[in-house]
Design an enzyme around this catalytic site. Sequence first.
Site, PDB file in Angstrom:
ATOM      1  N   HIS A 196       0.698  -1.034  -0.047  1.00 18.76           N
ATOM      2  CA  HIS A 196      -0.056  -0.035   0.087  1.00 18.76           C
ATOM      3  C   HIS A 196       0.798   1.325  -0.062  1.00 18.76           C
ATOM      4  CE1 HIS A 196      -3.603  -2.319   0.482  1.00 18.76           C
ATOM      5  NE2 HIS A 196      -3.413  -2.808   1.427  1.00 18.76           N
ATOM      6  N   ASP A 205      -2.988 -10.391  -2.622  1.00 16.93           N
ATOM      7  CA  ASP A 205      -3.451  -9.998  -1.315  1.00 16.93           C
ATOM      8  C   ASP A 205      -4.947  -9.658  -1.483  1.00 16.93           C
ATOM      9  OD1 ASP A 205      -2.107  -8.684   1.293  1.00 16.93           O
ATOM     10  OD2 ASP A 205      -3.914  -7.765   0.686  1.00 16.93           O
ATOM     11  N   HIS A 211      -6.253  -7.300  -0.737  1.00 19.18           N
ATOM     12  CA  HIS A 211      -6.396  -5.658  -0.664  1.00 19.18           C
ATOM     13  C   HIS A 211      -5.732  -5.446  -2.359  1.00 19.18           C
ATOM     14  CE1 HIS A 211      -6.919  -6.246   3.598  1.00 19.18           C
ATOM     15  NE2 HIS A 211      -7.735  -5.164   3.526  1.00 19.18           N
ATOM     16  N   ASP A 258      -4.546 -13.009   3.318  1.00 14.16           N
ATOM     17  CA  ASP A 258      -5.924 -12.466   3.726  1.00 14.16           C
ATOM     18  C   ASP A 258      -7.111 -12.759   2.874  1.00 14.16           C
ATOM     19  OD1 ASP A 258      -4.670 -10.632   2.160  1.00 14.16           O
ATOM     20  OD2 ASP A 258      -4.558  -9.099   3.639  1.00 14.16           O
TER      21      ASP A 258
END
Length: 342
Positions: free
Chosen positions: A158, A193, A195, A282
């Site tokens: 991120h 991931d 995200h 995740d």
Amino acid sequence: MKCFYAPETEAHDPKFRLTHGQIARNAEQAERARLLLAGVEALGLPVSDPPEAPRSALEAVHSPRFIDFLETCWDEWQALPDAGPEVIPNVFPRDAAASYPEHLVARAGWHMGDTAAPVGKGSWLATRRAADCAVAAADAVLAGERAAYALCRPPGHHTSAEIAAGHCLMNVSAIAAARLRRGHQKVATLDIDVHHGNGTQAIFYDRADVMTVSIHADPREYYPFFVGHAAETGTGDGEGFNRNFPLPRGTGDGPWLDTLRDALRHINGFGPGALMVSLGLDAHENDPLKGMAVTFDGFRQAGEMIAAAGYPTVLVQEGGYLSTDLTTSLESFLGGFLGGDA
């Protein structure tokens, strides 16, 4: 497979998180490393302590002032009146024409995109050593290893060139991808991931030598919200070399694996010399962040598929939060990858 881990990364154990207006315990806890290590050890893989990477490897993706900020901000923060135990911004620039600030509180807002990545006493050491793991894994692959795994925390995908966010400090995935460019004209990144890898996308968005591909929960209702949509395909020289595959929350093995096949077809069309995988776990059905519903078998099949693509591969650990299933998720993926490479 060579695996790299630095115990110093456990020095980063953030406490603060703000969710829906409530202060909560940060999800990026040091215990994650021990759970992931258990997965590596279950497969009998050797783990090495990485050497210190040159600062130039960090500056290949991050601005010098961002690195300086991460290295010095906690000590400076302690000199503020009534300073808290972690650097957490309370003001953020919104004007594109804003000037780089001098005051530490303002620099915190400049270099930290949200409140989810607080910097504590041991955070700089941890992210520096996490970057060392990523570079060591890339160097192992450049030296001829078929694949290498970097057990990095804090994670990185991120974080852009100079803005940390979402539990991430330095972008260890981007650092590994940039390192691979030393030996390959073209490198692909594959982010699985849950995200979107918005920081990695931002770093390489205008480049034709690094393709970025991300499979993630739809940002219309999931972090990082503002980017990660299918229409984002790159800009300038990078036009066509960024691919996003947003999926509905709760997506399970079938659609997720179908999307992974599609993503790998795009990577194959690009023809990279090496692959960097942002290995977020995740997306698992029991992960506390509840983004998707991938099973252990789904991760095993994903590992097999990525290995079967046949590229020299660096696996960089990203997300996957506190659950007893985190160990088995990693064991399943790496087991599948090693089997798929047979």
